[in-house]
Design a protein around this motif. Sequence first.
Motif, PDB file in Angstrom:
ATOM      1  N   HIS A   1       9.870   3.962  -6.419  1.00  0.00           N
ATOM      2  CA  HIS A   1      11.262   3.697  -6.086  1.00  0.00           C
ATOM      3  C   HIS A   1      12.115   4.953  -6.215  1.00  0.00           C
ATOM      4  O   HIS A   1      13.027   5.171  -5.426  1.00  0.00           O
ATOM      5  CB  HIS A   1      11.809   2.565  -6.953  1.00  0.00           C
ATOM      6  N   GLY A   2      11.806   5.773  -7.192  1.00  0.00           N
ATOM      7  CA  GLY A   2      12.515   7.051  -7.312  1.00  0.00           C
ATOM      8  C   GLY A   2      12.278   7.933  -6.101  1.00  0.00           C
ATOM      9  O   GLY A   2      13.200   8.581  -5.602  1.00  0.00           O
ATOM     10  N   ARG A   3      11.060   7.949  -5.620  1.00  0.00           N
ATOM     11  CA  ARG A   3      10.750   8.762  -4.436  1.00  0.00           C
ATOM     12  C   ARG A   3      11.384   8.188  -3.176  1.00  0.00           C
ATOM     13  O   ARG A   3      11.714   8.938  -2.254  1.00  0.00           O
ATOM     14  CB  ARG A   3       9.246   8.903  -4.278  1.00  0.00           C
ATOM     15  N   LEU A   4      11.534   6.884  -3.124  1.00  0.00           N
ATOM     16  CA  LEU A   4      12.194   6.283  -1.961  1.00  0.00           C
ATOM     17  C   LEU A   4      13.614   6.812  -1.811  1.00  0.00           C
ATOM     18  O   LEU A   4      14.111   6.939  -0.695  1.00  0.00           O
ATOM     19  CB  LEU A   4      12.246   4.762  -2.092  1.00  0.00           C
ATOM     20  N   ARG A   5      14.262   7.092  -2.923  1.00  0.00           N
ATOM     21  CA  ARG A   5      15.616   7.647  -2.867  1.00  0.00           C
ATOM     22  C   ARG A   5      15.630   8.951  -2.081  1.00  0.00           C
ATOM     23  O   ARG A   5      16.608   9.277  -1.423  1.00  0.00           O
ATOM     24  CB  ARG A   5      16.157   7.891  -4.277  1.00  0.00           C
ATOM     25  N   GLU A   6      14.540   9.718  -2.183  1.00  0.00           N
ATOM     26  CA  GLU A   6      14.455  11.003  -1.487  1.00  0.00           C
ATOM     27  C   GLU A   6      13.946  10.862  -0.063  1.00  0.00           C
ATOM     28  O   GLU A   6      14.302  11.652   0.805  1.00  0.00           O
ATOM     29  CB  GLU A   6      13.504  11.934  -2.251  1.00  0.00           C
ATOM     30  N   LEU A   7      13.096   9.870   0.192  1.00  0.00           N
ATOM     31  CA  LEU A   7      12.386   9.793   1.461  1.00  0.00           C
ATOM     32  C   LEU A   7      12.992   8.834   2.483  1.00  0.00           C
ATOM     33  O   LEU A   7      12.775   9.004   3.676  1.00  0.00           O
ATOM     34  CB  LEU A   7      10.917   9.397   1.209  1.00  0.00           C
ATOM     35  N   ALA A   8      13.703   7.828   2.045  1.00  0.00           N
ATOM     36  CA  ALA A   8      14.314   6.896   2.989  1.00  0.00           C
ATOM     37  C   ALA A   8      15.452   7.605   3.727  1.00  0.00           C
ATOM     38  O   ALA A   8      16.038   8.554   3.211  1.00  0.00           O
ATOM     39  CB  ALA A   8      14.822   5.666   2.257  1.00  0.00           C
ATOM     40  N   SER A   9      15.733   7.145   4.912  1.00  0.00           N
ATOM     41  CA  SER A   9      16.792   7.752   5.731  1.00  0.00           C
ATOM     42  C   SER A   9      18.131   7.662   5.016  1.00  0.00           C
ATOM     43  O   SER A   9      18.570   6.560   4.664  1.00  0.00           O
ATOM     44  CB  SER A   9      16.900   7.038   7.078  1.00  0.00           C
ATOM     45  N   PRO A  10      18.795   8.794   4.799  1.00  0.00           N
ATOM     46  CA  PRO A  10      20.063   8.775   4.067  1.00  0.00           C
ATOM     47  C   PRO A  10      21.103   7.846   4.701  1.00  0.00           C
ATOM     48  O   PRO A  10      21.815   7.148   3.983  1.00  0.00           O
ATOM     49  CB  PRO A  10      20.536  10.229   4.114  1.00  0.00           C
ATOM     50  N   GLY A  11      21.178   7.829   6.020  1.00  0.00           N
ATOM     51  CA  GLY A  11      22.160   6.958   6.676  1.00  0.00           C
ATOM     52  C   GLY A  11      21.884   5.491   6.431  1.00  0.00           C
ATOM     53  O   GLY A  11      22.779   4.723   6.083  1.00  0.00           O
ATOM     54  N   VAL A  12      20.637   5.103   6.568  1.00  0.00           N
ATOM     55  CA  VAL A  12      20.263   3.696   6.381  1.00  0.00           C
ATOM     56  C   VAL A  12      20.465   3.286   4.933  1.00  0.00           C
ATOM     57  O   VAL A  12      21.167   2.320   4.620  1.00  0.00           O
ATOM     58  CB  VAL A  12      18.786   3.464   6.798  1.00  0.00           C
TER      59      VAL A  12
ATOM     60  N   ALA B   1       0.839  -1.206   0.000  1.00  0.00           N
ATOM     61  CA  ALA B   1       0.000   0.000   0.000  1.00  0.00           C
ATOM     62  C   ALA B   1       0.870   1.250   0.000  1.00  0.00           C
ATOM     63  O   ALA B   1       0.588   2.219  -0.715  1.00  0.00           O
ATOM     64  CB  ALA B   1      -0.929  -0.007   1.216  1.00  0.00           C
ATOM     65  N   THR B   2       1.936   1.231   0.773  1.00  0.00           N
ATOM     66  CA  THR B   2       2.844   2.378   0.813  1.00  0.00           C
ATOM     67  C   THR B   2       3.490   2.594  -0.550  1.00  0.00           C
ATOM     68  O   THR B   2       3.590   3.734  -1.018  1.00  0.00           O
ATOM     69  CB  THR B   2       3.923   2.166   1.895  1.00  0.00           C
TER      70      THR B   2
ATOM     71  N   GLU C   1       1.290   9.938  -4.245  1.00  0.00           N
ATOM     72  CA  GLU C   1       1.278  10.997  -3.233  1.00  0.00           C
ATOM     73  C   GLU C   1       2.663  11.443  -2.767  1.00  0.00           C
ATOM     74  O   GLU C   1       2.808  12.527  -2.210  1.00  0.00           O
ATOM     75  CB  GLU C   1       0.467  10.549  -2.019  1.00  0.00           C
ATOM     76  N   GLY C   2       3.645  10.594  -2.914  1.00  0.00           N
ATOM     77  CA  GLY C   2       4.983  10.941  -2.457  1.00  0.00           C
ATOM     78  C   GLY C   2       5.045  11.170  -0.971  1.00  0.00           C
ATOM     79  O   GLY C   2       4.407  10.468  -0.186  1.00  0.00           O
ATOM     80  N   ALA C   3       5.773  12.191  -0.569  1.00  0.00           N
ATOM     81  CA  ALA C   3       5.980  12.483   0.847  1.00  0.00           C
ATOM     82  C   ALA C   3       4.703  12.883   1.566  1.00  0.00           C
ATOM     83  O   ALA C   3       4.635  12.839   2.792  1.00  0.00           O
ATOM     84  CB  ALA C   3       7.027  13.586   1.002  1.00  0.00           C
ATOM     85  N   ALA C   4       3.671  13.269   0.824  1.00  0.00           N
ATOM     86  CA  ALA C   4       2.419  13.708   1.444  1.00  0.00           C
ATOM     87  C   ALA C   4       1.587  12.550   1.987  1.00  0.00           C
ATOM     88  O   ALA C   4       0.621  12.776   2.715  1.00  0.00           O
ATOM     89  CB  ALA C   4       1.581  14.496   0.428  1.00  0.00           C
ATOM     90  N   LEU C   5       1.973  11.318   1.678  1.00  0.00           N
ATOM     91  CA  LEU C   5       1.168  10.204   2.169  1.00  0.00           C
ATOM     92  C   LEU C   5       1.208  10.149   3.693  1.00  0.00           C
ATOM     93  O   LEU C   5       2.154  10.613   4.328  1.00  0.00           O
ATOM     94  CB  LEU C   5       1.597   8.876   1.547  1.00  0.00           C
TER      95      LEU C   5
END
Length: 195
Positions: free
Chosen positions: A110-121, A20-21, A28-32
Amino acid sequence: MRKRPRQQRSSFTVEVILEATTQLLGTEGAALTTNGIAETAGVSVGSIYQYFGDKQAIFDELAARHLAAAEARMVAVLDAHPVEATDWPVVLRAVIAVAVAENSSHGRAHGRLRELASPGVVGDLYAGLADRLIARLVAYLVADGWMPDEAEADLRLMFPALDAQIHQFAGSGLDDDELTARIAAYTEGALRGRR
């Protein structure tokens, strides 16, 4: 992940939340929101928080799974194409085809995950994936006439460029085979031009 699912039903719930995410990331990107995720997944918000501390934890889990799946498929491709029996352009195209396929089903997400996932992780996971694959790919370039140090340097330059191209265009409507061929030809031409 806050709590690892132990039962089949729990594992199914986690998978539904992650799917679902992924769907919502594409639109929706980051607005979800976790409420939107719960509604799309058909679970309660409490179920989300049972397994994930917040939506950031969901993003991180999705990114980790995405990278792990891509690496597993790329390693399988390399295992199936031994250095002694495979020309560099063939293995390059095969690895790119895996990356395109891994990203085309949910390319925008997947492109948005590059922006939204924790950079360190994600940064650590991506760096580890890149290091392991580059260590294997060097042998193909060396067999094609590169010096080992040059091969590694060129591969380290190539990796982020490939990643950016694939995330930019996968799932954008271009046919996977055409996209793979274009990226492989561009990359091979750029590498050959350096020599």
